[in-house]
Design a protein around this motif. Structure first.
Motif, PDB file in Angstrom:
ATOM      1  N   ASN A 103       0.812  -1.235   0.000  1.00  0.00           N
ATOM      2  CA  ASN A 103       0.000   0.000   0.000  1.00  0.00           C
ATOM      3  C   ASN A 103       0.838   1.275   0.000  1.00  0.00           C
ATOM      4  O   ASN A 103       0.330   2.340  -0.318  1.00  0.00           O
ATOM      5  N   ARG A 110       5.698  -6.949   0.535  1.00  0.00           N
ATOM      6  CA  ARG A 110       5.091  -7.246   1.844  1.00  0.00           C
ATOM      7  C   ARG A 110       3.777  -6.499   1.991  1.00  0.00           C
ATOM      8  O   ARG A 110       3.617  -5.387   1.486  1.00  0.00           O
ATOM      9  N   PRO A 141       6.050   2.501  14.936  1.00  0.00           N
ATOM     10  CA  PRO A 141       7.011   1.949  15.902  1.00  0.00           C
ATOM     11  C   PRO A 141       6.809   2.439  17.333  1.00  0.00           C
ATOM     12  O   PRO A 141       7.424   1.892  18.250  1.00  0.00           O
ATOM     13  N   HIS A 195      15.828  -0.638   8.281  1.00  0.00           N
ATOM     14  CA  HIS A 195      16.096   0.717   8.796  1.00  0.00           C
ATOM     15  C   HIS A 195      17.314   0.825   9.727  1.00  0.00           C
ATOM     16  O   HIS A 195      18.307   1.405   9.349  1.00  0.00           O
TER      17      HIS A 195
HETATM   18  P1  5GP Z   1       0.341  -2.541   3.603  1.00  0.00           P
HETATM   19  O1  5GP Z   1       0.857  -3.484   4.637  1.00  0.00           O
HETATM   20  O2  5GP Z   1      -1.009  -1.979   3.975  1.00  0.00           O
HETATM   21  O3  5GP Z   1       0.349  -3.098   2.213  1.00  0.00           O
HETATM   22  O4  5GP Z   1       1.366  -1.323   3.527  1.00  0.00           O
HETATM   23  C1  5GP Z   1       1.291  -0.179   4.347  1.00  0.00           C
HETATM   24  C2  5GP Z   1       1.643  -0.526   5.784  1.00  0.00           C
HETATM   25  O5  5GP Z   1       3.030  -0.885   5.879  1.00  0.00           O
HETATM   26  C3  5GP Z   1       1.521   0.653   6.752  1.00  0.00           C
HETATM   27  O6  5GP Z   1       0.200   0.783   7.236  1.00  0.00           O
HETATM   28  C4  5GP Z   1       2.492   0.265   7.856  1.00  0.00           C
HETATM   29  O7  5GP Z   1       1.912  -0.661   8.728  1.00  0.00           O
HETATM   30  C5  5GP Z   1       3.589  -0.427   7.087  1.00  0.00           C
HETATM   31  N1  5GP Z   1       4.686   0.522   6.747  1.00  0.00           N
HETATM   32  C6  5GP Z   1       4.908   1.161   5.594  1.00  0.00           C
HETATM   33  N2  5GP Z   1       6.022   1.924   5.662  1.00  0.00           N
HETATM   34  C7  5GP Z   1       6.514   1.747   6.899  1.00  0.00           C
HETATM   35  C8  5GP Z   1       7.675   2.253   7.565  1.00  0.00           C
HETATM   36  O8  5GP Z   1       8.484   3.038   7.047  1.00  0.00           O
HETATM   37  N3  5GP Z   1       7.857   1.835   8.854  1.00  0.00           N
HETATM   38  C9  5GP Z   1       7.000   0.955   9.468  1.00  0.00           C
HETATM   39  N4  5GP Z   1       7.262   0.601  10.722  1.00  0.00           N
HETATM   40  N5  5GP Z   1       5.915   0.459   8.858  1.00  0.00           N
HETATM   41  C10 5GP Z   1       5.677   0.848   7.586  1.00  0.00           C
END
Ligand code: 5GP
Length: 362
Positions: A17, A96, A199, A247
């Motif tokens: 997403n 993912r 986080p 990260h």
């Molecule tokens: P999805 O899992 O809905 O396909 O992708 C978006 C989700 O990935 C976000 O709601 C969040 O949970 C996670 N996400 C995306 N970018 C980051 C990031 O930079 N750090 C963290 N901790 N989670 C992220």
């Protein structure tokens, strides 16, 4: 940039997403605006804002999920995201996503993932290999990202594997449900588990039983680790010894020592770290020290849509910021093959694809 675009690449840290095209996001929001579900101008303003803190990024994700989380849209964005990565010569992608439930539209974690798999199957513009052992060396080599002698652009081929994300807002039971689903979906290319989400939310001990269960059952694990200063959690995550971490922005002395001792590969996301102010400027990015120490690294996008980036742009950034030439950049990209979660046959094919690219240039 042109060189970085033309070379084959491996992308190991991309959230579905977060990788959505701006144009698709705006189109979907406009449609919901017309139906009176949201105020389009407010949405547009938030989407087009370029600098956001990490906290604001997670607010944006809630907004993105409002417009994307139905089966048809998940299928569409999966297709588009894979097409976009393939178009910049990503030859192996670990995508993912967090399986989501929404009773009001009959969505379960399983049906969400079925919509993702439907997206993988629906792609016709490039060859997508996502099933385990769907390894075809000849057709992979035919689809190398270089023009052939007759200047005919070969058909691209991309290997895709899926990681299921546990969101830090979830309970132990939710996390366990995701891991069990991942085990059931191994046949359609699910190879591992990711821990992500805001986080500053949730406790490591909440997710540990599910992550332990995943590990015991042969799933590989990558953890978002050290995105905020949280020494205790960083230490606990490294003690868990995941296959990779993402990260690592707020590691301190002993964390670096442990990371290096355990030789855990780090997924590096420059633009994401800079845009969320996790790192103040690229010249102080921990990439430099890890690279010098020959530590396993892979350059990734994180959220190519949200941060308006691409894998090629991230490699270009590394080249200009750290003075790396074509040879070093290519080697960095090729070394990433060692850290993929797919089976060894895929690694062998990818190495052949990278090496043929060089041979074809000579
Ligand atoms: P999805 O899992 O809905 O396909 O992708 C978006 C989700 O990935 C976000 O709601 C969040 O949970 C996670 N996400 C995306 N970018 C980051 C990031 O930079 N750090 C963290 N901790 N989670 C992220």
């Amino acid at each position: 940039m042109e060189w970085c675009d033309s070379m084959p690449k491996v992308e190991l840290h991309a959230h579905l997403n977060g990788s959505i095209r701006d144009s698709t996001l705006l189109e979907l929001a406009r449609e919901l605006g017309e139906k009176g579900v949201l105020v389009f101008s407010d949405f547009e303003h938030v989407i087009l804002k370029s600098d956001r803190s990490l906290v604001e990024v997670f607010k944006l994700f809630d907004l993105i999920h409002m417009v994307t989380t139905d089966h048809t849209t998940i299928t569409r964005i999966t297709r588009e995201v894979i097409e976009d990565f393939a178009s910049e010569n990503v030859v192996y992608l670990e995508l993912r996503t967090t399986p989501k439930k929404n009773k009001s539209i009959g969505m379960t974690k399983r049906s969400y993932m079925e919509a993702v798999v439907e997206g993988l199957k629906s792609i016709s513009s490039v060859d997508v290999a996502f099933m385990p052992h769907d390894v075809d060396a000849r057709s992979s080599l035919n689809s190398l990202p270089v023009d052939n002698a007759r200047n005919v652009t070969p058909r691209k081929r991309i290997y895709v594997r899926l990681l299921l994300s546990i969101d830090r807002r979830e309970t132990t039971e939710d996390a366990m449900e995701t891991v069990k689903l991942a085990l059931e979906l191994k046949d359609v290319g699910v190879v591992g588990i990711d821990l992500s989400g805001n986080p500053i939310v949730g406790e490591w001990t909440t997710f540990l039983p599910a992550l332990q269960f995943a590990k015991e059952n042969g799933l590989d694990i990558t953890l978002h680790c050290g995105e905020v200063p949280n020494p205790k959690e960083i230490q606990a995550m490294l003690d868990f010894w995941p296959q990779r971490v993402g990260h690592a922005c707020f590691f301190q002395g002993e964390d670096w020592e442990n990371l290096k001792r355990l030789n855990i590969p780090v997924e590096i996301c420059f633009t994401s770290n800079l845009r969320t102010n996790s790192i103040s400027s690229i010249d102080v990015h921990h990439f430099a020290d890890l690279y010098k120490a020959n530590h396993p690294l892979v350059i990734c996008t994180d959220d190519s849509g949200v941060f308006s980036t691409s894998v090629s742009k991230e490699y270009s950034l590394a080249a200009s910021a750290f003075g790396l030439g074509k040879k070093e950049i290519f080697q960095l990209a090729r070394d990433a093959i060692e850290f993929i979660f797919a089976e060894d046959e895929v690694k062998t094919i990818l190495k052949q694809m990278f090496d043929s690219f060089v041979t074809n240039l000579a």
